[in-house]
Motif scaffolding. Structure first.
Motif, short mmCIF file in Angstrom:
data_model
loop_
_atom_site.label_atom_id
_atom_site.label_comp_id
_atom_site.label_asym_id
_atom_site.label_seq_id
_atom_site.Cartn_x
_atom_site.Cartn_y
_atom_site.Cartn_z
N GLN A 126 -1.52 2.57 -6.31
CA GLN A 126 -2.72 3.34 -5.98
C GLN A 126 -3.37 2.87 -4.67
OE1 GLN A 126 -2.31 1.50 -8.77
NE2 GLN A 126 -4.20 0.52 -9.42
N GLN A 127 -2.88 1.77 -4.10
CA GLN A 127 -3.42 1.27 -2.84
C GLN A 127 -2.54 1.62 -1.64
OE1 GLN A 127 -3.45 -2.80 -4.31
NE2 GLN A 127 -5.68 -2.85 -4.07
N TYR A 128 -1.44 2.32 -1.86
CA TYR A 128 -0.52 2.62 -0.76
C TYR A 128 -1.15 3.49 0.31
CZ TYR A 128 3.25 0.78 -3.69
OH TYR A 128 4.05 -0.02 -4.46
N ASN A 129 -2.15 4.28 -0.05
CA ASN A 129 -2.77 5.13 0.97
C ASN A 129 -4.07 4.54 1.50
OD1 ASN A 129 -4.29 5.60 -1.26
ND2 ASN A 129 -4.06 7.81 -1.27
N ASP A 130 -4.41 3.31 1.13
CA ASP A 130 -5.60 2.64 1.66
C ASP A 130 -5.32 2.17 3.09
OD1 ASP A 130 -6.67 2.97 -0.85
OD2 ASP A 130 -6.63 0.84 -1.39
N GLY A 131 -6.12 2.64 4.04
CA GLY A 131 -5.95 2.25 5.44
C GLY A 131 -6.49 0.85 5.69
N HIS A 132 -5.73 0.07 6.45
CA HIS A 132 -6.13 -1.30 6.80
C HIS A 132 -6.45 -1.37 8.28
CE1 HIS A 132 -4.78 -2.49 2.84
NE2 HIS A 132 -3.68 -1.81 3.07
N THR A 133 -7.36 -2.30 8.61
CA THR A 133 -7.77 -2.48 10.00
C THR A 133 -7.46 -3.91 10.42
OG1 THR A 133 -9.56 -0.88 9.75
CG2 THR A 133 -9.74 -2.43 11.58
N VAL A 134 -6.81 -4.03 11.58
CA VAL A 134 -6.48 -5.34 12.14
C VAL A 134 -7.11 -5.41 13.53
CG1 VAL A 134 -4.64 -6.92 12.85
CG2 VAL A 134 -4.29 -5.39 10.90
N VAL A 135 -7.88 -6.48 13.77
CA VAL A 135 -8.57 -6.65 15.05
C VAL A 135 -8.18 -7.99 15.65
CG1 VAL A 135 -10.83 -6.86 16.19
CG2 VAL A 135 -10.52 -5.23 14.31
N VAL A 136 -7.86 -7.98 16.93
CA VAL A 136 -7.60 -9.20 17.69
C VAL A 136 -8.75 -9.33 18.67
CG1 VAL A 136 -6.04 -10.38 19.29
CG2 VAL A 136 -5.10 -8.94 17.45
N SER A 137 -9.41 -10.49 18.65
CA SER A 137 -10.57 -10.65 19.51
C SER A 137 -10.63 -12.03 20.14
CB SER A 137 -11.87 -10.40 18.73
OG SER A 137 -11.98 -11.32 17.67
N ALA A 152 4.66 -2.87 12.87
CA ALA A 152 4.32 -3.11 11.46
C ALA A 152 5.50 -2.72 10.60
CB ALA A 152 3.08 -2.33 11.07
N SER A 153 5.52 -3.25 9.39
CA SER A 153 6.58 -2.90 8.45
C SER A 153 6.07 -3.04 7.03
CB SER A 153 7.81 -3.80 8.67
OG SER A 153 7.52 -5.13 8.29
N LEU A 154 6.90 -2.61 6.10
CA LEU A 154 6.65 -2.87 4.68
C LEU A 154 7.63 -3.94 4.24
CD1 LEU A 154 6.25 0.66 3.03
CD2 LEU A 154 4.50 -0.88 3.90
N VAL A 155 7.17 -4.80 3.35
CA VAL A 155 8.02 -5.84 2.79
C VAL A 155 8.06 -5.61 1.29
CG1 VAL A 155 8.32 -8.33 2.49
CG2 VAL A 155 7.34 -7.44 4.63
N PHE A 156 9.26 -5.52 0.75
CA PHE A 156 9.45 -5.29 -0.67
C PHE A 156 9.91 -6.58 -1.33
CE2 PHE A 156 10.15 -1.27 1.45
CZ PHE A 156 9.36 -0.41 0.72
N ASN A 157 9.01 -7.22 -2.05
CA ASN A 157 9.35 -8.39 -2.87
C ASN A 157 8.99 -8.01 -4.30
OD1 ASN A 157 10.31 -10.24 -0.84
ND2 ASN A 157 8.20 -10.39 -0.11
N ASP A 158 8.26 -8.86 -4.98
CA ASP A 158 7.78 -8.49 -6.31
C ASP A 158 6.76 -7.36 -6.22
OD1 ASP A 158 9.38 -10.36 -7.51
OD2 ASP A 158 7.83 -11.90 -7.56
N ALA A 159 6.10 -7.27 -5.08
CA ALA A 159 5.14 -6.20 -4.81
C ALA A 159 5.37 -5.74 -3.38
CB ALA A 159 3.72 -6.72 -4.99
N VAL A 160 4.63 -4.74 -2.95
CA VAL A 160 4.76 -4.23 -1.59
C VAL A 160 3.68 -4.87 -0.72
CG1 VAL A 160 4.60 -2.16 -0.16
CG2 VAL A 160 5.76 -2.06 -2.37
N ASP A 161 4.09 -5.36 0.45
CA ASP A 161 3.17 -5.91 1.44
C ASP A 161 3.27 -5.07 2.71
OD1 ASP A 161 2.97 -8.00 -0.41
OD2 ASP A 161 4.21 -9.37 0.78
N VAL A 162 2.15 -4.93 3.41
CA VAL A 162 2.17 -4.37 4.76
C VAL A 162 2.11 -5.57 5.70
CG1 VAL A 162 1.00 -2.91 6.45
CG2 VAL A 162 0.98 -2.26 4.04
N ARG A 163 3.03 -5.60 6.68
CA ARG A 163 3.12 -6.73 7.60
C ARG A 163 2.88 -6.25 9.03
NH1 ARG A 163 8.02 -10.72 6.77
NH2 ARG A 163 6.58 -11.37 5.13
N PHE A 164 2.02 -6.99 9.75
CA PHE A 164 1.66 -6.67 11.13
C PHE A 164 2.20 -7.78 12.04
CE2 PHE A 164 -1.64 -4.98 8.34
CZ PHE A 164 -1.59 -3.62 8.68
#
Length: 173
Positions: A105-116, A50-62
């Motif tokens: 304020q969302q930087y510490n929100d945990g995200h869940t990714v599931v592959v099924s 995973a990484s962070l992407v810095f454009n106009d906003a911050v994205d979390v990329r998986f």
């Protein structure tokens, strides 16, 4: 504002009079806390990182290994997701999914990714936030100094912003 603050703090850190360089340098994984560690269950071979992407906003990329992902379904935060794109790393084809346009304020929100595969969970990544990325990079300490400085500055900016919001902008004194 975040990007300007982070870029200023990270790339102009040589100007000690312009900012508190010691505050940026003092940020460590221990400061942030192990509460941002993520958990993985299932086969890791499908997941690349995973990484962070810095454009106009911050994205979390998986990122996932495209050849191992096959026909599996990917959900991000409970919603079926479509790939945001592909990239190649060391001859390996990767497909990636984004959580886009995060506010500070969302930087510490945990995200869940599931592959099924139907009802069978093949892979699950839980509690991955922007802070998780910062925590992981500071724990590894192997990234370019400018990136680590920017991540530290991003963390400090968010702490300052949270304090400002908690106090409704009233100065503390």
């Amino acid at each position: 504002a975040l990007w300007n603050h982070c870029a200023y703090a990270a790339w102009n850190a040589h100007d000690a009079q312009a900012m508190n360089v010691e505050a940026v340098e003092a940020v460590t994984a221990e400061n942030i806390g192990a509460g941002y560690a993520h958990t993985i269950t299932g086969t890791r071979s499908v997941f690349y990182g995973a990484s962070l992407v810095f454009n106009d906003a911050v994205d979390v990329r998986f990122y996932f290994n495209e050849s191992k992902l096959g026909d599996y379904t990917v959900t991000v935060n409970g919603q079926t997701a479509q790939p945001a794109g592909t990239t190649a790393v060391n001859g390996m084809s990767l497909v990636y999914y984004n959580v886009c346009d995060l506010l500070p304020q969302q930087y510490n929100d945990g995200h869940t990714v599931v592959v099924s595969d139907g009802d069978n969970e093949i892979f699950k990544l839980e509690n991955y936030s922007a802070y998780t990325y910062i925590y992981n990079m500071l724990t590894k300490g192997t990234s370019a100094d400018k990136l680590l400085s920017m991540l530290k500055a991003m963390y400090l900016y968010n702490v300052a912003a949270e304090q400002y919001l908690v106090t409704d902008g009233a100065p503390q004194g």
